[in-house]
Design a protein around this motif. Structure first.
Motif, PDB file in Angstrom:
ATOM      1  N   GLN A   9       0.841  -1.205   0.000  1.00 15.57           N
ATOM      2  CA  GLN A   9       0.000   0.000   0.000  1.00 15.57           C
ATOM      3  C   GLN A   9       0.874   1.251   0.000  1.00 15.57           C
ATOM      4  N   MET A  10       1.974   1.181   0.761  1.00 13.43           N
ATOM      5  CA  MET A  10       2.887   2.329   0.848  1.00 13.43           C
ATOM      6  C   MET A  10       3.543   2.585  -0.520  1.00 13.43           C
ATOM      7  N   ARG A  11       3.946   1.493  -1.161  1.00 15.09           N
ATOM      8  CA  ARG A  11       4.580   1.629  -2.491  1.00 15.09           C
ATOM      9  C   ARG A  11       3.592   2.236  -3.478  1.00 15.09           C
ATOM     10  N   ASN A  32      12.449  14.848   2.110  1.00 18.66           N
ATOM     11  CA  ASN A  32      11.509  15.071   3.213  1.00 18.66           C
ATOM     12  C   ASN A  32      11.632  13.977   4.276  1.00 18.66           C
ATOM     13  N   ALA A  33      11.814  12.728   3.798  1.00 19.01           N
ATOM     14  CA  ALA A  33      11.911  11.604   4.730  1.00 19.01           C
ATOM     15  C   ALA A  33      13.139  11.766   5.628  1.00 19.01           C
ATOM     16  N   GLY A  34      14.277  12.035   5.003  1.00 17.53           N
ATOM     17  CA  GLY A  34      15.515  12.188   5.783  1.00 17.53           C
ATOM     18  C   GLY A  34      15.440  13.384   6.725  1.00 17.53           C
ATOM     19  N   GLY A  60      19.307   0.117  -0.451  1.00 17.66           N
ATOM     20  CA  GLY A  60      18.017   0.510  -1.014  1.00 17.66           C
ATOM     21  C   GLY A  60      17.705   1.966  -0.681  1.00 17.66           C
ATOM     22  N   ASN A  61      16.437   2.335  -0.837  1.00 17.73           N
ATOM     23  CA  ASN A  61      16.058   3.723  -0.578  1.00 17.73           C
ATOM     24  C   ASN A  61      16.066   4.073   0.908  1.00 17.73           C
ATOM     25  N   ASN A  62      15.977   3.054   1.775  1.00 13.29           N
ATOM     26  CA  ASN A  62      16.142   3.335   3.192  1.00 13.29           C
ATOM     27  C   ASN A  62      17.535   3.927   3.422  1.00 13.29           C
ATOM     28  N   MET A 140      19.468   0.902   7.336  1.00 10.89           N
ATOM     29  CA  MET A 140      19.917  -0.259   6.552  1.00 10.89           C
ATOM     30  C   MET A 140      18.800  -0.820   5.701  1.00 10.89           C
ATOM     31  N   LEU A 141      17.683  -1.186   6.349  1.00 10.11           N
ATOM     32  CA  LEU A 141      16.563  -1.762   5.611  1.00 10.11           C
ATOM     33  C   LEU A 141      15.261  -1.182   6.128  1.00 10.11           C
ATOM     34  N   GLY A 142      14.350  -0.935   5.211  1.00  9.22           N
ATOM     35  CA  GLY A 142      13.017  -0.453   5.604  1.00  9.22           C
ATOM     36  C   GLY A 142      11.965  -1.423   5.118  1.00  9.22           C
ATOM     37  N   THR A 143      11.031  -0.906   4.327  1.00 17.07           N
ATOM     38  CA  THR A 143       9.923  -1.755   3.878  1.00 17.07           C
ATOM     39  C   THR A 143      10.359  -2.791   2.841  1.00 17.07           C
ATOM     40  N   GLY A 144      11.572  -2.673   2.343  1.00 17.55           N
ATOM     41  CA  GLY A 144      12.053  -3.629   1.336  1.00 17.55           C
ATOM     42  C   GLY A 144      12.631  -4.898   1.926  1.00 17.55           C
ATOM     43  N   PHE A 145      12.697  -5.004   3.249  1.00 18.99           N
ATOM     44  CA  PHE A 145      13.287  -6.193   3.874  1.00 18.99           C
ATOM     45  C   PHE A 145      12.404  -7.421   3.671  1.00 18.99           C
ATOM     46  N   HIS A 146      13.030  -8.528   3.332  1.00 24.52           N
ATOM     47  CA  HIS A 146      12.300  -9.796   3.247  1.00 24.52           C
ATOM     48  C   HIS A 146      13.248 -10.924   3.640  1.00 24.52           C
ATOM     49  N   SER A 148      15.432 -13.646   5.707  1.00 28.78           N
ATOM     50  CA  SER A 148      16.218 -13.445   6.929  1.00 28.78           C
ATOM     51  C   SER A 148      17.457 -12.620   6.604  1.00 28.78           C
ATOM     52  N   LEU A 149      17.928 -11.940   7.607  1.00 28.20           N
ATOM     53  CA  LEU A 149      19.010 -10.961   7.401  1.00 28.20           C
ATOM     54  C   LEU A 149      20.268 -11.591   6.819  1.00 28.20           C
ATOM     55  N   ARG A 150      20.794 -10.954   5.768  1.00 26.57           N
ATOM     56  CA  ARG A 150      22.035 -11.446   5.179  1.00 26.57           C
ATOM     57  C   ARG A 150      23.212 -10.641   5.742  1.00 26.57           C
ATOM     58  N   GLY A 231       5.417  15.152   3.642  1.00 26.15           N
ATOM     59  CA  GLY A 231       4.945  15.989   2.535  1.00 26.15           C
ATOM     60  C   GLY A 231       4.082  15.255   1.526  1.00 26.15           C
ATOM     61  N   MET A 232       3.665  14.035   1.854  1.00 29.33           N
ATOM     62  CA  MET A 232       2.749  13.308   0.955  1.00 29.33           C
ATOM     63  C   MET A 232       1.454  14.104   0.843  1.00 29.33           C
ATOM     64  N   PRO A 233       0.896  14.214  -0.322  1.00 28.01           N
ATOM     65  CA  PRO A 233      -0.360  14.957  -0.442  1.00 28.01           C
ATOM     66  C   PRO A 233      -1.417  14.404   0.512  1.00 28.01           C
TER      67      PRO A 233
HETATM   68  N1  LIG Z   1       6.833   7.124   1.047  1.00 25.90           N
HETATM   69  C1  LIG Z   1       7.759   6.475   1.628  1.00 25.90           C
HETATM   70  O1  LIG Z   1       7.470   5.732   2.537  1.00 25.90           O
HETATM   71  C2  LIG Z   1       9.127   6.637   1.187  1.00 25.90           C
HETATM   72  C3  LIG Z   1      10.051   5.728   1.616  1.00 25.90           C
HETATM   73  N2  LIG Z   1      11.332   5.804   1.345  1.00 25.90           N
HETATM   74  C4  LIG Z   1      12.250   4.867   1.927  1.00 25.90           C
HETATM   75  O2  LIG Z   1      12.368   3.774   1.070  1.00 25.90           O
HETATM   76  C5  LIG Z   1      12.326   2.578   1.794  1.00 25.90           C
HETATM   77  C6  LIG Z   1      11.985   1.447   0.899  1.00 25.90           C
HETATM   78  O3  LIG Z   1      12.988   1.394  -0.053  1.00 25.90           O
HETATM   79  P1  LIG Z   1      13.349   0.070  -0.867  1.00 25.90           P
HETATM   80  O4  LIG Z   1      14.473   0.402  -1.709  1.00 25.90           O
HETATM   81  O5  LIG Z   1      12.115  -0.425  -1.498  1.00 25.90           O
HETATM   82  O6  LIG Z   1      13.704  -0.975   0.261  1.00 25.90           O
HETATM   83  P2  LIG Z   1      14.799  -1.004   1.414  1.00 25.90           P
HETATM   84  O7  LIG Z   1      15.720   0.137   1.333  1.00 25.90           O
HETATM   85  O8  LIG Z   1      14.065  -1.192   2.677  1.00 25.90           O
HETATM   86  O9  LIG Z   1      15.558  -2.366   1.148  1.00 25.90           O
HETATM   87  C7  LIG Z   1      15.831  -2.845  -0.140  1.00 25.90           C
HETATM   88  C8  LIG Z   1      17.180  -3.476  -0.164  1.00 25.90           C
HETATM   89  O10 LIG Z   1      17.291  -4.371   0.916  1.00 25.90           O
HETATM   90  C9  LIG Z   1      17.853  -5.570   0.469  1.00 25.90           C
HETATM   91  N3  LIG Z   1      17.352  -6.656   1.315  1.00 25.90           N
HETATM   92  C10 LIG Z   1      16.107  -7.117   1.371  1.00 25.90           C
HETATM   93  N4  LIG Z   1      16.016  -8.100   2.269  1.00 25.90           N
HETATM   94  C11 LIG Z   1      17.254  -8.288   2.767  1.00 25.90           C
HETATM   95  C12 LIG Z   1      17.813  -9.187   3.711  1.00 25.90           C
HETATM   96  N5  LIG Z   1      17.057 -10.092   4.290  1.00 25.90           N
HETATM   97  N6  LIG Z   1      19.116  -9.101   4.021  1.00 25.90           N
HETATM   98  C13 LIG Z   1      19.895  -8.189   3.425  1.00 25.90           C
HETATM   99  N7  LIG Z   1      19.432  -7.291   2.484  1.00 25.90           N
HETATM  100  C14 LIG Z   1      18.126  -7.360   2.166  1.00 25.90           C
HETATM  101  C15 LIG Z   1      17.408  -5.701  -0.957  1.00 25.90           C
HETATM  102  O11 LIG Z   1      18.337  -6.480  -1.628  1.00 25.90           O
HETATM  103  P3  LIG Z   1      17.841  -7.619  -2.664  1.00 25.90           P
HETATM  104  O12 LIG Z   1      19.123  -8.192  -3.170  1.00 25.90           O
HETATM  105  O13 LIG Z   1      17.043  -8.615  -1.888  1.00 25.90           O
HETATM  106  O14 LIG Z   1      17.035  -6.935  -3.692  1.00 25.90           O
HETATM  107  C16 LIG Z   1      17.402  -4.251  -1.423  1.00 25.90           C
HETATM  108  O15 LIG Z   1      18.656  -3.870  -1.881  1.00 25.90           O
HETATM  109  C17 LIG Z   1      11.362   2.870   2.896  1.00 25.90           C
HETATM  110  O16 LIG Z   1      11.470   1.996   3.977  1.00 25.90           O
HETATM  111  C18 LIG Z   1      11.777   4.301   3.254  1.00 25.90           C
HETATM  112  O17 LIG Z   1      12.842   4.290   4.169  1.00 25.90           O
HETATM  113  C19 LIG Z   1      11.786   6.896   0.430  1.00 25.90           C
HETATM  114  O18 LIG Z   1      13.012   7.347   0.678  1.00 25.90           O
HETATM  115  C20 LIG Z   1      10.865   8.102   0.501  1.00 25.90           C
HETATM  116  C21 LIG Z   1       9.476   7.773   0.308  1.00 25.90           C
END
Ligand SMILES: NC(=O)C1=CN([C@@H]2O[C@H](COP(=O)(O)OP(=O)(O)OC[C@H]3O[C@@H](n4cnc5c(N)ncnc54)[C@H](OP(=O)(O)O)[C@@H]3O)[C@@H](O)[C@H]2O)[C@H](O)CC1
Ligand SMILES: [K+]
Length: 550
Positions: A9-11, A32-34, A60-62, A140-146, A148-150, A231-233
């Motif tokens: 939903q966030m994406r 804005n996030a930072g 990632g974007n986190n 390090m990781l936000g919503t993109g985590f899936h 187990s931690l590497r 700053g999201m609308p």
């Molecule tokens: N509106 C908003 O909420 C905004 C959020 N922002 C920020 O963006 C992140 C989400 O960014 P995203 O790039 O989609 O995801 P992450 O940064 O959280 O992580 C992606 C990378 O993490 C790697 N990953 C995933 N799982 C693991 C794991 N188990 N161990 C190690 N690494 C992992 C992944 O690698 P892959 O090889 O698996 O693809 C990705 O590289 C959100 O949380 C906010 O902080 C925006 O900045 C602004 C708008």
């Protein structure tokens, strides 16, 4: 009411903000996030000036948010070590743009950019830096985590947790603590049990709360949580997706529990009937009735099997007790008397201490098919009615079912593991199939509306409440809430009952200590909890004293 979202939903919200009519530049959202983290964490920490900070930025974007944070806290007077864990080519355009800006600010004195530790010497240096710093920022990781931690994230998380346990640092998480699944609250322990998740003191999350911040075990990793709209609308944030979930907070409950009108009388506050108990479990019936009394019910009737009545009569003068029939459990022969009386009742609660005799099931089926007032079903009533989906569904929107996890597993047919994997979906699915208002008791308790399918996540309560009898008190409380003025919507009444029950438990924890306080004591602090809720309300004109007073 705080909305709770999933990563998808966030994406989707991000996508519309950036690529839909709003056309926001991605780099601006990240800025804005930072900035939000730098501002909010700075306020929470009493400023950044003179602080030594270690900041970990993932690939990632986190991590991109982390580059922005570094720039802002530098400007606010911090010294910062930035571990850049991704390669430049890994980053999104906006993250790389913020990294480039930060690279222009890098120097040996105040802003050192470092790559992921590799050699033993690198890891030792990292440990030393963590122990010498006062703040760690986890980007390090936000919503993109899936999964187990590497590595190297798993080991970095373990080092940060160790430094925090040594009392050296305050840990701030960006959007999510690393290692917590943002959709389920499940945590990663990495390959080694000590390698995660990260335990934060504060989490600044973006746009809306994530499920993983309100569901355990993730909730225990988040610390103090603040949500920033970045700053999201506004219309985008307000937009209701399908299947919304909300966090219940005091202000929401203060809106539902309207103050009593000064000219009200006992008839105004409902006639609550608790029809339950058996000779082995008279206490459960009494605790449910006490929960209703302490919730301000106008009148509380307790109807128990005839042989159980001697254990209940005279125990508490406010409760009007009568035995029905002569047995030690209810049978179908007792139903007519209850059905006839129910015409005078605002609400009926059944279940605590009812026993599981087959004859009692016949009683329940007969009563449920005939009564017209709202019904709260708990404990043994749920066990006995486990296979009665059709009957419940036929009048479910007038019923609240209040199972704990084991009872829910029994009636839904789902395993504990299936429920825990996605409790919000499991609760919503059940409420929709059974067409019932559901209170799924647990940490946290979930409430689902039969009418809308909306899920409400409770924010009160504590582990000290994990003891026999707490659920019985809650049953009586919810029943009493239904009878309160303006609370005819059963889901609202359930939300109020659940929130206040947890708040009463929290008050007991404060007064008595972490556990050992009783269900009766919990019910007894309800008037104080209601008093603090009333402070949140603008008192209507009629409630204000005519002469003197505050
Ligand atoms: N509106 C908003 O909420 C905004 C959020 N922002 C920020 O963006 C992140 C989400 O960014 P995203 O790039 O989609 O995801 P992450 O940064 O959280 O992580 C992606 C990378 O993490 C790697 N990953 C995933 N799982 C693991 C794991 N188990 N161990 C190690 N690494 C992992 C992944 O690698 P892959 O090889 O698996 O693809 C990705 O590289 C959100 O949380 C906010 O902080 C925006 O900045 C602004 C708008
Ligand atoms: K993070």
């Amino acid at each position: 009411m705080q909305k709770i979202t999933t990563a998808a939903q966030m994406r989707n919200m991000d996508r519309i903000a950036m690529h839909g009519v709003y056309a926001m530049a991605p780099v601006v959202l990240m800025e804005n996030a930072g900035h939000a983290v730098a501002e909010r964490a700075g306020a929470w920490l009493d400023g950044w000036d003179g602080k030594d900070v270690v900041l970990f930025c993932g690939k990632g974007n986190n991590g991109g948010d982390g580059f922005v944070i570094a720039r802002h806290i530098l400007a606010a007077g911090a010294r910062v070590y930035v571990y850049v864990l991704g390669k430049e080519e890994d980053y999104s355009d906006e993250a790389r743009q913020h990294l480039h800006t930060l690279q222009q600010l890098a120097d040996e004195e105040t802003c050192l950019l470092l790559s992921a530790p590799q050699s033993d010497a690198d890891w030792q240096l990292l440990q030393k830096r963590l122990l010498a710093s006062s703040v760690v920022i986890d980007a390090m990781l936000g919503t993109g985590f899936h999964g187990s931690l590497r590595q190297p994230l798993a080991s970095i998380v373990a080092e940060v947790n160790a430094a925090a346990a040594a009392g050296a640092v305050t840990v701030i998480a960006v959007d999510m603590p690393t290692g917590v699944n943002s959709d389920t609250g499940a945590v990663s322990n990495g390959d080694d049990d000590e390698d995660g998740p990260l335990f934060a003191d504060m989490t600044v999350t973006f746009g809306a709360l994530k499920r993983g911040l309100v569901l355990y075990p993730g909730r225990a990793c988040a610390g103090h949580v603040e949500v920033d709209p970045i700053g999201m609308p506004g219309p985008l944030l307000m937009q209701l997706e399908e299947n919304p979930a909300y966090l219940l907070q005091e202000s929401d409950i203060a809106e539902i529990v309207v103050p009593r009108s000064p000219d009200s009388h006992k008839g105004t506050h409902g006639t609550i009937a608790i029809v339950t108990g058996s000779s082995q479990m008279a206490g459960a019936a009494l605790m449910a009735a006490h929960g209703a009394v302490r919730s301000g019910a106008g009148k509380v009737f307790l109807r128990v099997p005839g042989a159980t009545a001697p254990y209940c009569i005279g125990v508490q003068p406010e409760i009007m007790v009568r035995g029905v029939g002569t047995g030690d459990h209810f049978t179908a022969a007792d139903a007519d008397e209850i059905i006839a009386e129910s015409k005078n009742w605002s609400v009926l609660a059944m279940g605590p201490g009812l026993g599981r005799d087959a004859e009692t099931k016949e009683f329940l089926l007969k009563v449920l098919a005939a009564v017209t007032c709202p019904v709260v079903l708990d404990a043994d009533a749920l066990n006995l009615l486990a296979g009665e989906k059709a009957l419940i569904a036929s009048r479910g929107s007038r019923i609240i079912m209040t199972p704990h996890l084991a009872e829910f597993s029994r009636i839904s047919g789902l395993s504990m593991a299936e429920i825990k994997a996605d409790p919000i979906a499991a609760a919503r699915q059940f409420a929709s199939e059974w067409k019932v208002n559901l209170v799924l008791k647990g940490a946290p308790t979930l409430i689902v509306s039969a009418k809308t399918g909306n899920v409400y996540v409770n924010s009160t309560g504590n582990a000290g409440m994990a003891c026999g009898g707490m659920g019985d008190v809650l049953t009586g409380m919810i029943a009493a809430m239904i009878a309160h003025q303006g609370m005819s919507d059963l889901c609202s009444a359930a939300c109020a009952g659940v929130y206040l029950h947890g708040a009463a438990g929290d008050a007991c924890r404060k007064d008595h200590g972490p556990y050992g306080f009783t269900p009766m004591e919990t019910a007894d602090v309800l008037p104080q909890v209601l008093a603090s809720l009333e402070e949140d309300l603008a008192l209507p004109i009629l409630q204000q004293p005519l002469i003197g007073g505050k």
